[in-house]
Scaffold this active site. Structure first.
Site, PDB file in Angstrom:
ATOM      1  N   CYS A 198     -21.911   4.135  26.912  1.00 33.37           N
ATOM      2  CA  CYS A 198     -22.374   5.109  27.906  1.00 33.37           C
ATOM      3  C   CYS A 198     -23.209   4.328  28.923  1.00 33.37           C
ATOM      4  O   CYS A 198     -23.093   3.097  29.000  1.00 33.37           O
ATOM      5  CB  CYS A 198     -23.138   6.264  27.266  1.00 33.37           C
ATOM      6  SG  CYS A 198     -24.678   5.836  26.432  1.00 33.37           S
ATOM      7  N   THR A 250     -26.433   3.726  29.039  1.00 36.15           N
ATOM      8  CA  THR A 250     -27.477   2.901  28.409  1.00 36.15           C
ATOM      9  C   THR A 250     -27.178   2.511  26.964  1.00 36.15           C
ATOM     10  O   THR A 250     -27.859   1.643  26.421  1.00 36.15           O
ATOM     11  CB  THR A 250     -28.796   3.692  28.367  1.00 36.15           C
ATOM     12  OG1 THR A 250     -28.548   4.913  27.626  1.00 36.15           O
ATOM     13  CG2 THR A 250     -29.285   4.048  29.770  1.00 36.15           C
ATOM     14  N   HIS A 293     -28.009  -6.872   8.262  1.00 33.98           N
ATOM     15  CA  HIS A 293     -29.112  -6.178   7.583  1.00 33.98           C
ATOM     16  C   HIS A 293     -28.897  -4.678   7.440  1.00 33.98           C
ATOM     17  O   HIS A 293     -29.301  -4.087   6.448  1.00 33.98           O
ATOM     18  CB  HIS A 293     -30.428  -6.381   8.347  1.00 33.98           C
ATOM     19  CG  HIS A 293     -30.929  -7.792   8.332  1.00 33.98           C
ATOM     20  ND1 HIS A 293     -32.246  -8.102   8.604  1.00 33.98           N
ATOM     21  CD2 HIS A 293     -30.314  -8.962   8.078  1.00 33.98           C
ATOM     22  CE1 HIS A 293     -32.413  -9.417   8.525  1.00 33.98           C
ATOM     23  NE2 HIS A 293     -31.245  -9.965   8.217  1.00 33.98           N
ATOM     24  N   ASP A 301     -18.331   7.463  28.003  1.00 36.24           N
ATOM     25  CA  ASP A 301     -18.435   8.507  29.028  1.00 36.24           C
ATOM     26  C   ASP A 301     -18.288   7.814  30.382  1.00 36.24           C
ATOM     27  O   ASP A 301     -17.884   6.639  30.448  1.00 36.24           O
ATOM     28  CB  ASP A 301     -19.740   9.314  28.889  1.00 36.24           C
ATOM     29  CG  ASP A 301     -20.987   8.534  29.301  1.00 36.24           C
ATOM     30  OD1 ASP A 301     -20.871   7.328  29.626  1.00 36.24           O
ATOM     31  OD2 ASP A 301     -22.083   9.129  29.295  1.00 36.24           O
ATOM     32  N   HIS A 349     -31.481  -5.115   1.385  1.00 38.48           N
ATOM     33  CA  HIS A 349     -30.919  -4.416   2.548  1.00 38.48           C
ATOM     34  C   HIS A 349     -30.151  -3.167   2.095  1.00 38.48           C
ATOM     35  O   HIS A 349     -30.258  -2.108   2.717  1.00 38.48           O
ATOM     36  CB  HIS A 349     -30.012  -5.342   3.345  1.00 38.48           C
ATOM     37  CG  HIS A 349     -30.759  -6.467   4.003  1.00 38.48           C
ATOM     38  ND1 HIS A 349     -31.886  -6.261   4.764  1.00 38.48           N
ATOM     39  CD2 HIS A 349     -30.554  -7.812   4.000  1.00 38.48           C
ATOM     40  CE1 HIS A 349     -32.339  -7.416   5.213  1.00 38.48           C
ATOM     41  NE2 HIS A 349     -31.548  -8.381   4.754  1.00 38.48           N
TER      42      HIS A 349
HETATM   43  C1  RB5 Z   1     -24.623   9.764  32.037  1.00 40.34           C
HETATM   44  O1  RB5 Z   1     -24.975   9.806  33.360  1.00 40.34           O
HETATM   45  C2  RB5 Z   1     -25.696   9.075  31.216  1.00 40.34           C
HETATM   46  O2  RB5 Z   1     -26.731   9.939  30.978  1.00 40.34           O
HETATM   47  C3  RB5 Z   1     -25.115   8.566  29.922  1.00 40.34           C
HETATM   48  O3  RB5 Z   1     -24.087   7.675  30.215  1.00 40.34           O
HETATM   49  C4  RB5 Z   1     -26.021   7.816  28.993  1.00 40.34           C
HETATM   50  O4  RB5 Z   1     -26.683   6.769  29.655  1.00 40.34           O
HETATM   51  C5  RB5 Z   1     -26.911   8.606  28.154  1.00 40.34           C
HETATM   52  O5  RB5 Z   1     -27.649   8.073  27.309  1.00 40.34           O
END
Ligand code: RB5
Length: 142
Positions: free
Chosen positions: A65, A67, A98, A8, A134
């Site tokens: 994304c 995070t 694993h 994203d 596993h």
């Molecule tokens: C987008 O702003 C952000 O929420 C997305 O990239 C992500 O970090 C969601 O987990």
């Protein structure tokens, strides 16, 4: 080895650099988007990468994304997908060995690109151990 990759807006820049990195290694890729830093809904791209794996077109997936967390949550809703949000090299190795993870989720806003490249290389190069304990634990997921 064929890899599906998606992102994203939080992962677009890192995805672009990872594509360059994987192209240089002659790894076959399918880029499902998104294709700009414009705001999109990350579950759409998580599903698109997962579909490439469950259909058999690709062996592994990479999702980026902000995070890595939202992508991993969305990807893990797809039957047959074992997605791992990873931010260190040990976990990259262990989740293949694993957990037989088939989707790697990275945070474009939480780790550096050079670390992300190392994590990707380890993820791709590490096979599932195949050890009975596993495999048994993975079979208990569903
Ligand atoms: C987008 O702003 C952000 O929420 C997305 O990239 C992500 O970090 C969601 O987990």
């Amino acid at each position: 080895m064929k890899i599906a990759i998606g992102c994203d807006q939080g992962g677009f820049e890192m995805k672009t650099e990872l594509i360059e990195h994987l192209d240089a290694k002659k790894i076959s890729l399918v880029d499902v988007g998104s294709y700009s830093e414009g705001s999109v809904d990350y579950p759409v791209y998580a599903k698109a990468v997962c579909d490439k794996i469950t259909s058999g077109e690709c062996d592994l997936g990479i999702l980026v994304c902000g995070t890595g967390i939202g992508m991993s949550m969305a990807a893990n809703k797809v039957k047959g997908i074992r997605a791992a949000a990873v931010s260190d090299c040990y976990t990259a190795q262990a989740t293949r060995s694993h957990n037989d993870a088939n989707v790697l989720c990275l945070g474009g806003r939480t780790i550096g690109t050079e670390l992300a490249k190392m994590i990707v290389d380890i993820f791709i190069d590490t096979p599932f151990s195949g050890e009975e304990r596993h495999a048994r634990r993975i079979s208990m997921f569903s």
